[in-house]
Every structure is written in C-alpha cells, then in structure tokens.
Design an enzyme around this catalytic site. Structure first.
Site, PDB file in Angstrom:
ATOM      1  N   LYS A   1       0.875  -1.044   0.043  1.00  0.00           N
ATOM      2  CA  LYS A   1       0.014   0.072  -0.007  1.00  0.00           C
ATOM      3  C   LYS A   1       0.995   1.233  -0.041  1.00  0.00           C
ATOM      4  CE  LYS A   1      -3.838  -2.775   1.892  1.00  0.00           C
ATOM      5  NZ  LYS A   1      -4.831  -2.791   2.648  1.00  0.00           N
TER       6      LYS A   1
ATOM      7  N   SER B   1      -6.522  -8.817   6.882  1.00  0.00           N
ATOM      8  CA  SER B   1      -6.081  -9.461   8.211  1.00  0.00           C
ATOM      9  C   SER B   1      -5.372 -10.981   8.350  1.00  0.00           C
ATOM     10  CB  SER B   1      -6.940  -9.385   9.345  1.00  0.00           C
ATOM     11  OG  SER B   1      -7.335  -7.966   9.355  1.00  0.00           O
TER      12      SER B   1
HETATM   13  P1  13P Z   1      -4.567  -6.397   5.714  1.00  0.00           P
HETATM   14  O1  13P Z   1      -3.437  -7.588   5.532  1.00  0.00           O
HETATM   15  O2  13P Z   1      -3.761  -5.388   6.158  1.00  0.00           O
HETATM   16  O3  13P Z   1      -5.716  -6.449   6.265  1.00  0.00           O
HETATM   17  O4  13P Z   1      -4.597  -5.693   4.053  1.00  0.00           O
HETATM   18  C1  13P Z   1      -5.278  -6.882   3.304  1.00  0.00           C
HETATM   19  C2  13P Z   1      -5.008  -5.989   1.801  1.00  0.00           C
HETATM   20  O5  13P Z   1      -5.884  -5.307   1.524  1.00  0.00           O
HETATM   21  C3  13P Z   1      -4.007  -6.576   0.726  1.00  0.00           C
HETATM   22  O6  13P Z   1      -4.603  -6.145  -0.371  1.00  0.00           O
END
Ligand code: 13P
Length: 251
Positions: A11, A214
């Site tokens: 991200k 998660s």
């Molecule tokens: P998390 O693993 O932080 O919940 O994020 C999942 C995600 O959106 C991967 O693209």
C-alpha cells in the site's frame, strides 16, 4: 495445476530507501529456501524499478498496485501498464477495494485496466470482495459474482487464464478481523464454481484465488489449508520480513 501464491501489498507505506531495504531483507531470507509458493511484493510505483533490481526476480515477483486505464498521452500523474512492465514488474494489483472506494474505480474502468495490463504481459491480481452491510444482508455472493462478471467475463478464455483473483472481504481489511477459514473456503468455492460455469473446469481449476484481509502468521496455515484458498494477499503483515516470512512458510 494452479499456483500457490503469497503476495504482499505494501500500500502507501515505506519510502524508497525503506522499500529497497525491505526487499533486500526478504531476498536474503528466501535465499537457499525451497518454497511451496510463489512470492510477490506489490510496491508503490516509484519503488518498482529499484526493487526489481534489488531482488532475484526468479524468486520474488514484483507487482504494481495500480495502473492507468489509458495507454499513453496527456494524463498527468498517471502510470501506464507499459511503464510498469518496463520496470521489470510482472504483476499489477487491480480493483483493490481501497481504489474502488477512494478513487471511484468502476467495473468499466477496471475492465480497461485489465486489458491494458494483459496487453503489456502483466499478470493482473484482480481483487473482489463485499463490504460488511452486503455480507450482513447476505448479498456477498451476488456482489462478488457481479464484480467478476462486470470486469473480467468479456475476456477470451486464453486471456482469463492469465488472471489471478484475490478475494478480500472489505470488513476484514486492516481490521484484525479475518474471515474464518470456513467463510473463506465457502466464498472461494463459490468463485471457482462461477468460473466453471463461464470458462469450464480446466480454466477454473487452474485459476489461483488468494485470500486477503488481516491474514497473518497466526492464521495463514489454517486459511491456506482450504482446498480453494491458493494463497494470500497480505497488507500489514507484508511490511516486515519477520511477519511476512512465516506466511510464506505456511505453505
Ligand atoms: P491487511 O492484510 O492489512 O488486512 O490488508 C489486506 C489487503 O488489503 C491486501 O491487499
């Protein structure tokens, strides 16, 4: 047969130096290991070329987190699929719920992005998933099916067979509230059935369907042990080697 894949989605985290450092540490940690899954890291655009340079790309695939819905030209601030491919990246995450929600990416826009990614030999990791209200009102199957249909079902069988899917229930993303292994398996089996109906059993059986939301070292093994869960798309837990490696090794 379909591949097992553990993909990180960084991200909008890590500056360039931190990202290169993380990629190098992961590369080091994977050296000499024989793995039962492919490993991918999805980095911000500006990291792609440096990360592709810093790692053994036979071991770690590099993914962008988005690409433009236009081929080239006067689209200030956009990054095309061709540009992504020219960095050495082989994958592009498309249709992430954060892009659908915050940047208003519609199924039609995503359809264009998928076509351009394929044209430039990038493998789309195409995300789908329902929000909490949709699950609570038992619309989750319908929602996920229509996301797949609207952006992917005009692809030829040959093109569709290049797609990786990622089921990411929005209520599980970044919340610490993972889908249970049963909920994940139920949805993944439904997705595969939807693919069988459209493209036939062979293509459906060969499509990797990842789970995201998660996922972490503590729940990865149980999630991945389901017959239709072929790996994970990992957000927060992909940001350090200590947390990401055990997920890779859960296979
Ligand atoms: P998390 O693993 O932080 O919940 O994020 C999942 C995600 O959106 C991967 O693209």
């Amino acid at each position: 047969m379909r591949k097992n894949i553990v993909a990180g989605n960084w991200k909008m985290n890590k500056n360039l130096q931190e990202g290169i450092q993380l990629a190098k540490e992961l590369n080091e940690a994977l050296k000499g290991k024989s793995l039962n899954c492919d490993v991918i890291v999805g980095t911000p655009f500006i990291h792609l070329a440096s990360v592709a340079e810093a790692v053994d790309t036979n071991k770690i695939g590099v993914a962008a987190q988005n690409c433009a819905d236009k081929e080239s030209g006067a689209y200030t601030g956009e990054v095309s699929s061709e540009m992504v491919a020219s960095t050495g990246a082989k994958y592009v995450i498309l249709g992430h719920s954060e892009r659908r929600a915050y940047y208003h990416e519609t199924p039609e826009i995503l359809k264009e992005k998928v076509l351009l990614a394929l044209k430039n030999d990038l493998t789309p990791i195409f995300c789908i998933g329902e929000v909490l209200e949709e699950r609570e009102s038992e619309k989750h199957f319908e929602v996920v099916k229509s996301q797949i249909e609207a952006s992917l079902f005009e692809l030829s069988p040959e093109d569709f067979s290049k797609i990786v899917l990622a089921y990411e229930p929005v209520w599980a993303i970044g919340t610490g509230k993972t889908a249970s292994p049963e909920q994940a398996q139920e949805m993944h089996a439904f997705i595969r059935k939807t693919l069988v109906e459209k493209y036939g059993k062979e293509i459906a059986d060969n499509t990797s369907i990842l789970y995201g939301g998660s996922a972490n070292a503590g729940n990865a093994k149980e999630l991945f042990s389901n017959p239709d869960v072929d790996g994970g798309l990992i957000g927060g837990a992909s940001l350090s080697v200590d947390k990401f490696m055990p997920i890779i090794e859960a296979f």
